[in-house]
Scaffold this active site. Structure first.
Site, PDB file in Angstrom:
ATOM      1  N   LYS A 140      -1.502  -2.150  12.000  1.00 49.75           N
ATOM      2  CA  LYS A 140      -0.473  -1.364  12.698  1.00 49.75           C
ATOM      3  C   LYS A 140      -1.007  -0.948  14.068  1.00 49.75           C
ATOM      4  O   LYS A 140      -2.219  -0.887  14.265  1.00 49.75           O
ATOM      5  CB  LYS A 140      -0.172  -0.085  11.901  1.00 49.75           C
ATOM      6  CG  LYS A 140       0.612  -0.303  10.623  1.00 49.75           C
ATOM      7  CD  LYS A 140       0.902   1.033   9.934  1.00 49.75           C
ATOM      8  CE  LYS A 140       1.584   0.856   8.603  1.00 49.75           C
ATOM      9  NZ  LYS A 140       2.954   0.304   8.688  1.00 49.75           N
TER      10      LYS A 140
ATOM     11  N   ARG B  11       5.030  -3.264  -1.783  1.00 52.87           N
ATOM     12  CA  ARG B  11       5.761  -4.052  -2.786  1.00 52.87           C
ATOM     13  C   ARG B  11       4.805  -4.861  -3.675  1.00 52.87           C
ATOM     14  O   ARG B  11       5.120  -5.171  -4.819  1.00 52.87           O
ATOM     15  CB  ARG B  11       6.791  -4.942  -2.079  1.00 52.87           C
ATOM     16  CG  ARG B  11       6.183  -5.920  -1.118  1.00 52.87           C
ATOM     17  CD  ARG B  11       7.214  -6.500  -0.151  1.00 52.87           C
ATOM     18  NE  ARG B  11       7.547  -5.549   0.915  1.00 52.87           N
ATOM     19  CZ  ARG B  11       8.412  -5.798   1.882  1.00 52.87           C
ATOM     20  NH1 ARG B  11       9.059  -6.952   1.936  1.00 52.87           N
ATOM     21  NH2 ARG B  11       8.649  -4.889   2.812  1.00 52.87           N
TER      22      ARG B  11
HETATM   23  N1  BES Z   1       4.207   2.155   4.642  1.00 52.37           N
HETATM   24  C1  BES Z   1       4.988   1.256   5.407  1.00 52.37           C
HETATM   25  C2  BES Z   1       6.425   1.707   5.578  1.00 52.37           C
HETATM   26  C3  BES Z   1       6.651   2.970   6.371  1.00 52.37           C
HETATM   27  C4  BES Z   1       7.024   2.871   7.698  1.00 52.37           C
HETATM   28  C5  BES Z   1       6.555   4.205   5.802  1.00 52.37           C
HETATM   29  C6  BES Z   1       7.267   4.008   8.439  1.00 52.37           C
HETATM   30  C7  BES Z   1       6.797   5.349   6.536  1.00 52.37           C
HETATM   31  C8  BES Z   1       7.164   5.247   7.864  1.00 52.37           C
HETATM   32  C9  BES Z   1       5.004  -0.125   4.739  1.00 52.37           C
HETATM   33  O1  BES Z   1       3.867  -0.452   4.034  1.00 52.37           O
HETATM   34  C10 BES Z   1       5.145  -1.122   5.842  1.00 52.37           C
HETATM   35  O2  BES Z   1       4.266  -1.178   6.647  1.00 52.37           O
HETATM   36  N2  BES Z   1       6.232  -1.889   5.832  1.00 52.37           N
HETATM   37  C11 BES Z   1       6.478  -2.865   6.826  1.00 52.37           C
HETATM   38  C12 BES Z   1       7.014  -4.099   6.150  1.00 52.37           C
HETATM   39  C13 BES Z   1       7.153  -5.290   7.064  1.00 52.37           C
HETATM   40  C14 BES Z   1       5.790  -5.784   7.469  1.00 52.37           C
HETATM   41  C15 BES Z   1       7.923  -6.370   6.351  1.00 52.37           C
HETATM   42  C16 BES Z   1       7.503  -2.294   7.804  1.00 52.37           C
HETATM   43  O3  BES Z   1       8.436  -1.614   7.360  1.00 52.37           O
HETATM   44  O4  BES Z   1       7.350  -2.510   8.999  1.00 52.37           O
HETATM   45 MN    MN Z   2       2.324  -1.265   5.247  1.00 51.84          MN
END
Ligand code: BES
Ligand code: MN
Ligand code: ZN
Length: 487
Positions: free
Chosen positions: A267, A341
């Site tokens: 990230k 997931r």
């Molecule tokens: N933990 C994050 C989702 C999240 C985003 C929680 C913002 C709280 C605030 C999750 O693990 C994630 O990173 N999801 C990705 C999925 C994508 C790579 C398909 C996302 O939502 O960007």
């Molecule tokens: Mn994530």
């Protein structure tokens, strides 16, 4: 300091406290005091209503006005809390008003509350909940914590069991908040497991923790794979609240990513800042389970928490890896930041083998749900309409907004993989639906299942009446109300 909530049989005209709380409704001809309010106004020879009229108080929800009593009653101050118009959902208004009072009565140590009086059933519970929610602060790591003063609330003329129920719900939520707000250096998967075991022990119920060897032995490869990039090994946690003659058996599954860096699909700095809160689903499940011993519903509740960090260490999972999940289904990993997931897949497959009548998972799963519903509404997905409806009723009872999202089969083809049974991500759009469709693949045939995506609601960027900035404990109370409605 924890806030103590007690029931008192004293009348508001006699109660010795630092502030007396009364409610007010908005009506055509100005604010109308509810319950015991008119008696207080009478003791003050009409000065209370006179004051409210003079300042144009509208009784808007969340608004609180402090009026000095000048010796008319033992309490030196009356706090009048707005409840909005009489027609609207009153228990949620009472909860919010109590929370607002907890915030604005920092100078008072003991508060006498009549907010529930004249309200519908559940009002005293909602008030107790509200005081606990509004008074909550996370100060464990402050060297000189600010003193918020409020130490005791006397709920005047209320049923003790109703107040106890509100205290159980409120404390479950603040426990969840404490877990969420804890720094990730402290709250590792191991420590989360230890806290879970403490909760089980103090509630008098069974617990089991899988370490890496046990996870390997039982084939939880999703959890192991996500955990591989971290110096802190993953865990799977199971808690069992089992009453003697259960009328139902359900499983709660909570995403417990104690820190989500994104892994190799790292990230950026801004999006990583808040990722200690990626275990908020786990916190909601643990918070809810912590209250079961006090609430005693006739439901066997299996709590499951896959706990791991998502880090880019030298042994980290890579885009292109294939995982053989618990139960044998294989998935292709493409973006290591879609880790939630992968661990939930294992836990859902395991939960499906436990003979449960329903499974509810709670997870900070997708940024896409935040885009869709914002920060004040949880996304609900389900393969079963009546389960979805039960959860919607429960969330409404608790004043936690949820909105049902569609599990569209039209998008399933996006998850087709050339090398495995399923790909864990799809295209760019409808990200929350794709994530939910992936999870559905791991739920046993014909088992009612619901998924609460709390990525938007688990933490708040700004303080509200019911929560300061940070972990909100979202979904904790919805889970409790749902379980109680079942048992
Ligand atoms: N933990 C994050 C989702 C999240 C985003 C929680 C913002 C709280 C605030 C999750 O693990 C994630 O990173 N999801 C990705 C999925 C994508 C790579 C398909 C996302 O939502 O960007
Ligand atoms: Mn994530
Ligand atoms: Zn995550």
């Amino acid at each position: 300091m924890t806030l103590e909530i007690a029931v008192s049989e004293e009348s508001p005209l006699e109660a010795s406290c630092d502030a007396l709380v009364v409610g007010a409704h908005r009506s055509e001809d100005g604010p109308g005091l509810t319950g015991k309010g008119p008696a207080v106004d009478e003791a003050m020879e009409g000065r209370l209503v006179c004051h409210l009229e003079a300042i144009g108080f509208k009784a808007d929800p969340g608004k609180v006005v402090l009026v000095p009593t000048l010796g008319a009653v033992p309490a030196p101050v009356v706090a009048v809390a707005g409840l909005g118009s009489e027609a609207e959902a009153q228990t949620s208004r009472i909860r919010r008003a109590a929370a607002a009072c907890a915030r604005s009565l920092g100078h008072a140590t003991v508060v006498g509350s009549t907010l529930h009086s004249g309200g519908p059933e559940g009002s005293a519970a909602a008030a107790a909940e509200g005081y606990l929610l509004g008074a909550y602060r996370f100060t464990s790591h402050k060297t000189s914590p600010p003193d918020n003063g409020l130490s005791r609330v006397l709920v005047l003329h209320a049923q003790a069991d109703e107040v106890a129920r509100g205290v159980a719900y409120g404390s479950a939520t603040t426990l969840a908040r404490d877990l969420i707000n804890e720094p990730p250096s402290i709250l590792t998967p191991e420590v989360l497991a230890a806290r879970a075991v403490e909760i089980a022990t103090s509630g008098g119920f069974a617990s089991k923790v899988w370490d890496v060897d046990a996870l390997r032995e039982d084939g939880f490869e999703g959890i192991l794979t996500v955990g591989r990039g971290s110096a802190h090994p993953p865990r799977l946690i199971r808690l069992d609240y089992e009453p003697r003659e259960p009328k139902a058996k359900v499983a709660l599954v909570g995403k417990g990513v104690t820190f989500d860096s994104g892994g190799l699909s790292l990230k950026d700095a801004r999006n990583m800042e808040t990722m200690k809160t990626d275990m908020s689903g786990a916190a909601a499940v643990l918070g809810a389970m912590s209250a079961l011993a006090a609430l005693r519903p006739q439901v066997h509740v299996v709590g499951l928490i896959p706990a791991t960090e998502n880090m880019p260490g030298e042994n980290a999972m890579k885009p292109g890896d294939v995982i053989k999940h618990y139960g044998g289904t294989t998935s292709e990993v493409l973006n290591t930041d879609a880790e939630g997931r992968l661990i939930l897949a294992d836990a859902l497959a395991y939960a499906s083998e436990q003979g449960v009548e329903a499974i509810v998972d709670v997870a900070t799963l997708t940024g896409a749900i935040v885009v869709a519903l914002g920060g004040k509404c949880t996304g609900l997905f389900s393969n079963d309409d009546s389960l979805a409806q039960e959860l919607q009723i429960a969330s409404e009872e608790e004043g936690e907004r949820t909105w049902q999202m569609p599990l569209l089969d039209d998008y399933v083809s996006e998850l087709e993989s050339e090398v495995a049974d399923i790909k864990h991500i799809g295209g760019r759009y409808g990200g929350s639906i794709l994530a939910a469709l992936f999870l559905r693949k791991f739920v046993g045939k014909d088992i009612p299942w619901a998924h609460l995506d709390i990525a938007g609601t688990a933490r708040s960027d700004s303080a509200s009446d019911e929560s300061p900035k940070g972990g909100t404990g979202a979904a904790t109370r919805t889970l409790l109300a749902w379980i109680e409605d079942r048992g």
